[in-house]
Design a protein around this motif. Structure first.
Motif, short mmCIF file in Angstrom:
data_model
loop_
_atom_site.label_atom_id
_atom_site.label_comp_id
_atom_site.label_asym_id
_atom_site.label_seq_id
_atom_site.Cartn_x
_atom_site.Cartn_y
_atom_site.Cartn_z
N GLU A 55 0.83 -1.20 0.00
CA GLU A 55 0.00 0.00 0.00
C GLU A 55 0.87 1.26 0.00
OE1 GLU A 55 -3.59 2.15 2.58
OE2 GLU A 55 -2.89 0.15 3.15
N ARG A 56 1.90 1.25 0.83
CA ARG A 56 2.76 2.43 0.99
C ARG A 56 3.49 2.76 -0.31
NH1 ARG A 56 7.85 2.72 3.50
NH2 ARG A 56 7.67 0.51 4.03
N GLY A 57 3.95 1.73 -1.00
CA GLY A 57 4.73 1.97 -2.23
C GLY A 57 3.96 1.68 -3.50
N PHE A 58 2.62 1.70 -3.42
CA PHE A 58 1.78 1.33 -4.57
C PHE A 58 2.12 2.17 -5.81
CE2 PHE A 58 -1.98 1.89 -7.21
CZ PHE A 58 -2.43 0.59 -7.37
N ILE A 59 2.31 1.47 -6.93
CA ILE A 59 2.52 2.15 -8.22
C ILE A 59 1.29 1.94 -9.11
CG2 ILE A 59 3.93 2.25 -10.31
CD1 ILE A 59 6.29 1.20 -8.61
N ARG A 60 0.96 0.67 -9.33
CA ARG A 60 -0.22 0.36 -10.14
C ARG A 60 -0.64 -1.09 -9.89
NH1 ARG A 60 4.10 -0.17 -13.61
NH2 ARG A 60 4.17 -2.10 -14.88
N ALA A 61 -1.80 -1.44 -10.40
CA ALA A 61 -2.30 -2.81 -10.31
C ALA A 61 -2.57 -3.33 -11.72
CB ALA A 61 -3.57 -2.88 -9.47
N GLU A 62 -2.05 -4.50 -12.04
CA GLU A 62 -2.38 -5.15 -13.30
C GLU A 62 -3.54 -6.09 -13.03
OE1 GLU A 62 1.11 -6.90 -15.01
OE2 GLU A 62 2.23 -5.00 -14.93
N VAL A 63 -4.67 -5.82 -13.68
CA VAL A 63 -5.94 -6.48 -13.33
C VAL A 63 -6.56 -7.18 -14.53
CG1 VAL A 63 -8.24 -6.14 -12.32
CG2 VAL A 63 -6.35 -4.64 -11.64
N VAL A 64 -7.04 -8.40 -14.30
CA VAL A 64 -7.85 -9.11 -15.28
C VAL A 64 -8.95 -9.83 -14.52
CG1 VAL A 64 -6.37 -11.18 -15.20
CG2 VAL A 64 -7.82 -10.77 -17.22
N SER A 65 -10.13 -9.90 -15.10
CA SER A 65 -11.21 -10.62 -14.42
C SER A 65 -10.94 -12.12 -14.51
CB SER A 65 -12.57 -10.30 -15.05
OG SER A 65 -12.72 -10.99 -16.27
N PHE A 66 -11.38 -12.84 -13.50
CA PHE A 66 -11.16 -14.29 -13.46
C PHE A 66 -11.72 -14.95 -14.72
CE2 PHE A 66 -12.97 -18.49 -12.54
CZ PHE A 66 -11.83 -19.18 -12.15
N ASP A 67 -12.94 -14.55 -15.11
CA ASP A 67 -13.59 -15.16 -16.28
C ASP A 67 -12.78 -14.91 -17.56
OD1 ASP A 67 -15.63 -16.13 -14.71
OD2 ASP A 67 -16.99 -14.45 -15.11
N ASP A 68 -12.27 -13.68 -17.72
CA ASP A 68 -11.47 -13.38 -18.91
C ASP A 68 -10.17 -14.18 -18.91
OD1 ASP A 68 -13.30 -11.62 -19.94
OD2 ASP A 68 -12.32 -9.81 -19.18
N LEU A 69 -9.55 -14.30 -17.75
CA LEU A 69 -8.29 -15.04 -17.65
C LEU A 69 -8.51 -16.51 -18.02
CD1 LEU A 69 -5.30 -15.26 -16.82
CD2 LEU A 69 -6.06 -15.57 -14.46
N VAL A 70 -9.54 -17.12 -17.46
CA VAL A 70 -9.80 -18.54 -17.69
C VAL A 70 -10.22 -18.80 -19.14
CG1 VAL A 70 -11.30 -20.48 -17.07
CG2 VAL A 70 -10.35 -19.02 -15.28
N SER A 71 -11.06 -17.93 -19.67
CA SER A 71 -11.54 -18.16 -21.05
C SER A 71 -10.41 -18.04 -22.07
CB SER A 71 -12.66 -17.18 -21.39
OG SER A 71 -12.20 -15.84 -21.36
N ASN A 72 -9.35 -17.29 -21.71
CA ASN A 72 -8.22 -17.14 -22.63
C ASN A 72 -7.07 -18.09 -22.33
OD1 ASN A 72 -8.56 -14.67 -24.60
ND2 ASN A 72 -9.56 -14.12 -22.69
N GLY A 73 -7.11 -18.73 -21.18
CA GLY A 73 -6.16 -19.79 -20.88
C GLY A 73 -4.85 -19.37 -20.24
N SER A 74 -4.52 -18.08 -20.33
CA SER A 74 -3.28 -17.62 -19.70
C SER A 74 -3.29 -16.09 -19.62
CB SER A 74 -2.05 -18.08 -20.48
OG SER A 74 -1.96 -17.39 -21.72
N MET A 75 -2.42 -15.55 -18.77
CA MET A 75 -2.29 -14.10 -18.64
C MET A 75 -1.76 -13.51 -19.94
SD MET A 75 -2.76 -11.53 -16.56
CE MET A 75 -2.59 -11.88 -14.80
N THR A 76 -0.83 -14.23 -20.57
CA THR A 76 -0.24 -13.74 -21.83
C THR A 76 -1.31 -13.58 -22.90
OG1 THR A 76 1.86 -14.84 -21.30
CG2 THR A 76 1.50 -14.21 -23.60
N ALA A 77 -2.17 -14.61 -23.04
CA ALA A 77 -3.23 -14.56 -24.05
C ALA A 77 -4.23 -13.45 -23.73
CB ALA A 77 -3.94 -15.91 -24.12
#
Length: 364
Positions: free
Chosen positions: A314-336
């Motif tokens: 929290e103290r050093g927060f820069i950004r959050a990389e976010v993907v919804s669970f459904d989008d992640l699973v439907s595409n099979g990987s974070m890269t996709a």
């Protein structure tokens, strides 16, 4: 999340606690068999975690947890020490919400302390004991504040305490007191008043009433009507069935639920009711080392959500990389998912959503 289980003796409290936590609290057909508070920690079932564990080949899977505190059955006069109730009430002051187990079944083999089954009467008996206990605490606080140096701050707190006391004297719960003043809200949280806590009513029914979720059970209907008036949650459960199910393996549980015509277990119902009542959601983190669920309040922004993991995040927060669970699973990987533009870079104002899979970037 910490939930306190309360109820009259012989309503199925300890049976429910046993089934939820498998902690083996003594359960018997007489009052006060639970002499010391039983505490058990339960994993929150979340099928998404297993999917992430397999996707990332995580070494460890860590679900969110709920801590249950089970105290002895309360009776009239508990706030004054009747049935050892007063010392038990103190054990649930630090809980986030109260699970009030109410008997909604007839059984001549299980005695009722008041001689008959009447769930609304039982609820009111417990509520009065919580109110009486809070009255004692509020009066002590009034005496203490009255003796302190008088200024605008103590005057404001005294006015608030007097308002709460007036409600309690009318037989109303402290939850009836509302204020937009943040300082007053802080004081109120600090008092940990029992009757100010959110309530989930667990309508304990027989097997026949379980299949239709208590729709044909007149006792359950009365509990639902009572709860609707005060804005509380209700879920229907059979403590006995839950205990039988707690002794089964996962695949056997699924078969058992299907045979009863049920989609989810009592534990899952309770967790859903708890999260709904307290305004909670879960976000997820995942990687080779661990897949984990984190419980936060709805409306929590990214830096504060990161702080649940570690204050440095929290103290050093820069950004959050976010993907919804459904989008992640439907595409099979974070890269996709990234290739399709489904992974977002969010800043300090982003409000984390249920099911977000998040990677926090920070620098300290």
């Amino acid at each position: 999340m910490k939930l306190g289980i309360v109820g009259l003796p012989n309503v199925g409290k300890s049976t429910l606690f046993n089934s939820l936590t498998k902690a083996g609290a003594e359960s018997a057909n007489y009052p006060f068999c639970t002499i010391d508070p039983n505490v058990g920690v339960v994993a929150v079932p979340d099928k998404r975690l297993q999917v992430l564990t397999e996707m990332y080949d995580s070494k460890k899977t860590t679900p969110a947890v709920i801590e249950f505190v089970d105290i002895a059955g309360l009776v009239k006069g508990a706030s004054q020490g009747e049935g050892l109730g007063n010392q038990f009430l103190s054990h649930i002051r630090e809980t986030d919400a109260i699970v009030h187990v109410v008997r909604c079944f007839e059984d001549s083999n299980i005695i009722h302390v008041d001689g008959s089954v009447d769930p609304v009467r039982d609820i009111e008996t417990i509520n009065l004991e919580l109110i009486f206990s809070d009255m004692e605490m509020v009066e002590r606080r009034i005496a203490r504040v009255s003796k302190s140096t008088h200024n605008d701050k103590t005057k404001k707190e005294l006015e608030m305490l007097q308002a709460i006391k007036a409600l309690l004297e009318e037989g109303k719960k402290a939850s009836a007191y509302t204020t937009d003043d943040e300082e007053c809200q802080g004081w109120l949280r600090g008092y940990a008043l029992l009757s100010a806590k959110p309530v989930i009513y667990a309508a304990n029914v027989d097997e026949d009433s379980l299949a239709d979720d208590g729709a044909s059970n007149e006792f359950v209907q009365k509990v639902r009507a009572f709860a609707a008036e005060e804005g509380s949650e209700v879920f229907v459960i059979s403590a006995q069935i839950e205990q039988e199910m707690s002794e089964l393996e996962d695949d056997e549980k699924a078969e058992f639920l299907e045979a009863l015509g049920l989609e989810v277990s009592g534990l899952e119902k309770l967790i859903a009711a708890s999260y709904n009542l307290l305004g909670l959601i879960s976000y997820l983190t995942s990687g080779p080392d661990e897949s984990r669920a984190w419980t936060i309040t709805k409306g929590t922004k990214a830096p504060q959500a990161a702080g649940k993991i570690h204050t440095d995040f929290e103290r050093g927060f820069i950004r959050a990389e976010v993907v919804s669970f459904d989008d992640l699973v439907s595409n099979g990987s974070m890269t996709a998912a990234k290739e399709k533009g489904l992974v977002r870079s969010e800043g300090k104002e982003y409000v984390v959503q249920d099911g977000d899979v998040v990677l926090f970037r920070f620098n300290v």
